[in-house]
Design a protein around this motif. Structure first.
Motif, PDB file in Angstrom:
ATOM      1  N   ALA A  16      66.972  59.533  -2.128  1.00  0.00           N
ATOM      2  CA  ALA A  16      67.252  59.987  -0.765  1.00  0.00           C
ATOM      3  C   ALA A  16      67.664  58.820   0.127  1.00  0.00           C
ATOM      4  CB  ALA A  16      66.020  60.681  -0.187  1.00  0.00           C
ATOM      5  N   GLU A  17      67.046  57.652  -0.039  1.00  0.00           N
ATOM      6  CA  GLU A  17      67.378  56.493   0.789  1.00  0.00           C
ATOM      7  C   GLU A  17      68.802  56.011   0.527  1.00  0.00           C
ATOM      8  OE1 GLU A  17      65.922  51.932   0.880  1.00  0.00           O
ATOM      9  OE2 GLU A  17      64.330  53.430   1.156  1.00  0.00           O
ATOM     10  N   LYS A  37      75.657  57.253   6.064  1.00  0.00           N
ATOM     11  CA  LYS A  37      75.856  56.455   7.281  1.00  0.00           C
ATOM     12  C   LYS A  37      77.106  55.585   7.155  1.00  0.00           C
ATOM     13  CE  LYS A  37      73.654  53.170  10.361  1.00  0.00           C
ATOM     14  NZ  LYS A  37      72.476  52.371  10.647  1.00  0.00           N
ATOM     15  N   SER A  38      77.302  54.964   5.981  1.00  0.00           N
ATOM     16  CA  SER A  38      78.496  54.136   5.751  1.00  0.00           C
ATOM     17  C   SER A  38      79.766  54.972   5.865  1.00  0.00           C
ATOM     18  CB  SER A  38      78.439  53.486   4.376  1.00  0.00           C
ATOM     19  OG  SER A  38      77.354  52.624   4.273  1.00  0.00           O
TER      20      SER A  38
END
Length: 106
Positions: A53-54, A61-62
């Protein structure tokens, strides 16, 4: 890829993104059409491990930040084409095209 997502039918667990599903998710295609399709569209040879998940959050986000940078960049080109000198970096390029129309209504 988009046409497959639109016409994927209703495989188990698949919900179209306009009906509350996850944008960018396409159901596996391997084994469909009477077993004629032997590979999935993404990662056909299973080379990429499942992401946590991280890692997925960082990738999302990128992707969003890169998309925003691309939109700012294209608007810079449109601005310089319409109003010469509005983007100093592009103003010095000899032969940069000028656009006489309305940028927002091509």
């Amino acid at each position: 890829l988009e046409s497959y997502g639109e016409g994927a039918g209703n495989p188990a667990g698949y919900v179209h993104y306009t009906k509350g599903g996850k944008p960018g998710y396409y159901p596996p295609i391997k084994g469909r059409v009477g077993g004629q399709i032997q590979f999935n569209l993404y990662d056909p040879f299973n080379w990429f491990p499942e992401q946590g998940a991280e890692s997925k959050a960082r990738g999302l986000k990128s992707e969003i930040l890169n998309g925003r940078a691309a939109m700012i960049g294209i608007m810079g080109f449109c601005s310089e084409a319409k109003v010469p000198g509005s983007v100093p970096f592009l103003h010095g390029i000899e032969g940069f095209p000028h656009y006489d129309g309305n940028v927002m209504i091509p």
